[in-house]
Structure formats: structure tokens, C-alpha cells
Design an enzyme around this catalytic site. Structure first.
Site, PDB file in Angstrom:
ATOM      1  N   ILE A  15      51.382  31.586  25.012  1.00  0.00           N
ATOM      2  CA  ILE A  15      51.752  30.588  26.013  1.00  0.00           C
ATOM      3  C   ILE A  15      52.036  29.246  25.354  1.00  0.00           C
ATOM      4  CG2 ILE A  15      50.855  29.263  27.972  1.00  0.00           C
ATOM      5  CD1 ILE A  15      49.365  31.859  28.799  1.00  0.00           C
ATOM      6  N   SER A 137      41.787  29.407  32.514  1.00  0.00           N
ATOM      7  CA  SER A 137      42.133  30.791  32.805  1.00  0.00           C
ATOM      8  C   SER A 137      41.576  31.163  34.178  1.00  0.00           C
ATOM      9  CB  SER A 137      41.530  31.721  31.751  1.00  0.00           C
ATOM     10  OG  SER A 137      41.632  33.079  32.133  1.00  0.00           O
ATOM     11  N   TYR A 162      34.593  34.786  26.445  1.00  0.00           N
ATOM     12  CA  TYR A 162      35.885  34.119  26.655  1.00  0.00           C
ATOM     13  C   TYR A 162      35.918  33.430  28.011  1.00  0.00           C
ATOM     14  CZ  TYR A 162      40.888  33.445  27.328  1.00  0.00           C
ATOM     15  OH  TYR A 162      42.118  32.889  27.579  1.00  0.00           O
ATOM     16  N   LYS A 166      36.267  29.364  28.834  1.00  0.00           N
ATOM     17  CA  LYS A 166      37.320  28.795  29.665  1.00  0.00           C
ATOM     18  C   LYS A 166      36.744  28.010  30.844  1.00  0.00           C
ATOM     19  CE  LYS A 166      41.081  29.685  27.570  1.00  0.00           C
ATOM     20  NZ  LYS A 166      42.003  28.585  27.165  1.00  0.00           N
TER      21      LYS A 166
END
Length: 290
Positions: A15, A137, A162, A166
């Protein structure tokens, strides 16, 4: 954007690459922050092929190495930075818990603590009305932080680590804007997320990314990483964007054009955000915009 300079962390792939390409196409000078010079050069070549005359360059940046971040900020050689997109991150798929050189769990240390500390060193450049855009996210919406175990020592699992990193990033972005407003700063902090962005739906940008041929049924619900970049690009470019906002894809938060969302649940918990901030100051030794 022809007079603007934007730093995109992790702009060499995924991204972040498309954020950099799209900003360059709008005329901005884009600096890609990457720990790999080879990958950064490949990305710069691809952007120049897509955007003739693009003004792009690379600065070494390793978010897992906190002592190096001041040198990375200095290497920008700028008196003003118009925006930074906190995009870079790691997503580990192995079962083994890993640590940075400073002893921080690698996912949390890179994705959150690295950007937290980098913001401190960039603060003098951003103070004159710059934008700090934090890419979170949608997985963070279902995450829950354990403030007694932010380093995931007791229950490490890659996907959970993860998501927690985030969530910490997004809470940081909201708390940063609250502190900027309280201080009367003209800088703003904006939080975004890309929705569901898959490699299989992403257009080829060799050698950065080569799309495999074939159709994917996921395209009905999700999107490519080029579209996943839109919320962050919107947060950098659009004059109507305000500090403290959350931008994501329009269709169920998974795909489509940028849409202003309402932060709910854990994302809207100022007490948790203040606790993340305090813990981050303790772990990094710096305090952004203090």
C-alpha cells in the site's frame, strides 16, 4: 501538491508504494522511507516509469532501530515537511516471537513504537501545519490491548500481535490529535485504514509487484492495494480533512472510495489512548510534540 513534500514510511512496497505513486502523480515531492536501499530504488524506478517527471527520493529508515530514527529525520535535510504517512509495518507469520535490538516485540516495536518515536524527531518539521497520517487496519477494531503485556510475552500469536500493534497505532493517532488541539498547534493527526487490500487484486508494478493472471472472486468484496492507498492519499491531499478523523473505504469499510467513519468501541476510548501514549513514552524515551 507541487510545493509539498511528503514522507511515506514503507513506500517501497504494498500500500505504501501506491500512496507514494499517487502522491507523486499529484505533483508532490515524495520521500520513501525504507530500510532496504535496493527495494527503495526499485520502487523509485517504477514510480518514475508510471509518473514521468516524478520527484521522488529515498531516505534510510529502520523503524525497529529506535536510536537510528533521529539520523533518518536529519537525512531528510528539510526545514519543513508537509505530511508523513505512517504506513510501514511488519506482519510475521511464524510462530516464534521475535524482538528488536532494544528488546521490544518486533511487530509492536516496528509498527507502533517506531512510528511513535519517528513522530518525535519529525515534530519540528511538521509543526507548521503538517499532517500526520497513521495507517491502521480494520483488524484493529476487533483487537484488545493487554496493558500488562503490551510486548506479547505471555500469549504471542502473530495475527493477534499484528492487530494489537495496529490498535496501538490508531489510538496513538487519535491521542496525538487531542494533544495537538490542546496545545493550539496547527498540525493535525488523521487515522486511516485500507479496508481489505489483496495482492491478487493489485495491478502490476514490476519489479515491485507482479500480478498473477486470473480472476479472483474476492474482488466482489475486497480491492487491490492501489485502492487501499486511497484513504491515506485523501487524508494528505484534501483540504476538508480535519484532525482526529478516521477515513476508510466506503463500502462496508472494505472497498471503495474514501469515506469518513465514526471511531467506535476501543478506537473511541480516550483513556486507553492515554495509557498507550504513556507506555510508549516510557518504552521509547521520547514524547512527540512535547
Amino acid at each position: 501538491m507541487e510545493t509539498k513534500t511528503v514522507l511515506v514510511t514503507g513506500g517501497n512496497a504494498g500500500i505504501g508504494y501506491f500512496v507514494a505513486e499517487q502522491l507523486a502523480a499529484r505533483g508532490a515531492t515524495v520521500v520513501i522511507g525504507s530500510r532496504s536501499a535496493a527495494k527503495a530504488e526499485a520502487a523509485l524506478g517504477s514510480i518514475r516509469a508510471q509518473v514521468p517527471g516524478a520527484r521522488v527520493r529515498h531516505v534510510p529508515l529502520d523503524l525497529a532501530d529506535l536510536p537510528s530514527l533521529k539520523a533518518s529525520a536529519d537525512a531528510l535535510e528539510l526545514s519543513r515537511l508537509d505530511a508523513v504517512v505512517h504506513n510501514a509495518g511488519v506482519y510475521l507469520d511464524g510462530p516464534q516471537r521475535r524482538e528488536t535490538a532494544a528488546g521490544h516485540e518486533l511487530t509492536f516495536g516496528t509498527n507502533h513504537l517506531g512510528h511513535f518515536a519517528l513522530t518525535h524527531w519529525l515534530a519540528p518539521l511538521l509543526a507548521g501545519g503538517g499532517r500526520i497520517v497513521t495507517t491502521g487496519s480494520f483488524t484493529a477494531k476487533r483487537a484488545e490491548l493487554d496493558f500488562d503485556d503490551l510486548q506479547n510475552q505471555n500469549d504471542y500469536e502473530p495475527k493477534r500481535a499484528y492487530a494489537r500493534s495496529k490498535l496501538a497505532q490508531m489510538l496513538f493517532g487519535f491521542e496525538l490529535d487531542r494533544r495537538l488541539r490542546a496545545a493550539g498547534s496547527s498540525a493535525i493527526s488523521v487515522v486511516t485504514h485500507p479496508g481489505g487490500a489483496l495482492d491478487s487484486l493489485t495491478p502490476s508494478r514490476p519489479p515491485v509487484h507482479v500480478r498473477k493472471p486470473g480472476l479472483s472472486p474476492a474482488g466482489l468484496l475486497l480491492q487491490g492495494k492501489d485502492a487501499g492507498a486511497w484513504p491515506a492519499v485523501h487524508a494528505v491531499l484534501e483540504p476538508g480533512v480535519e484532525g482526529g478523523q478516521l477515513w476508510g473505504p466506503r463500502m462496508l469499510g472494505m472497498r471503495g472510495r474514501p469515506h469518513l467513519e465514526t471511531a467506535r468501541g476501543r478506537l473511541a476510548d480516550p483513556e486507553a489512548a492515554a495509557r498507550v501514549w504513556a507506555a510508549s513514552v516510557e518504552l521509547t524515551g521520547v514524547d512527540p510534540f512535547a
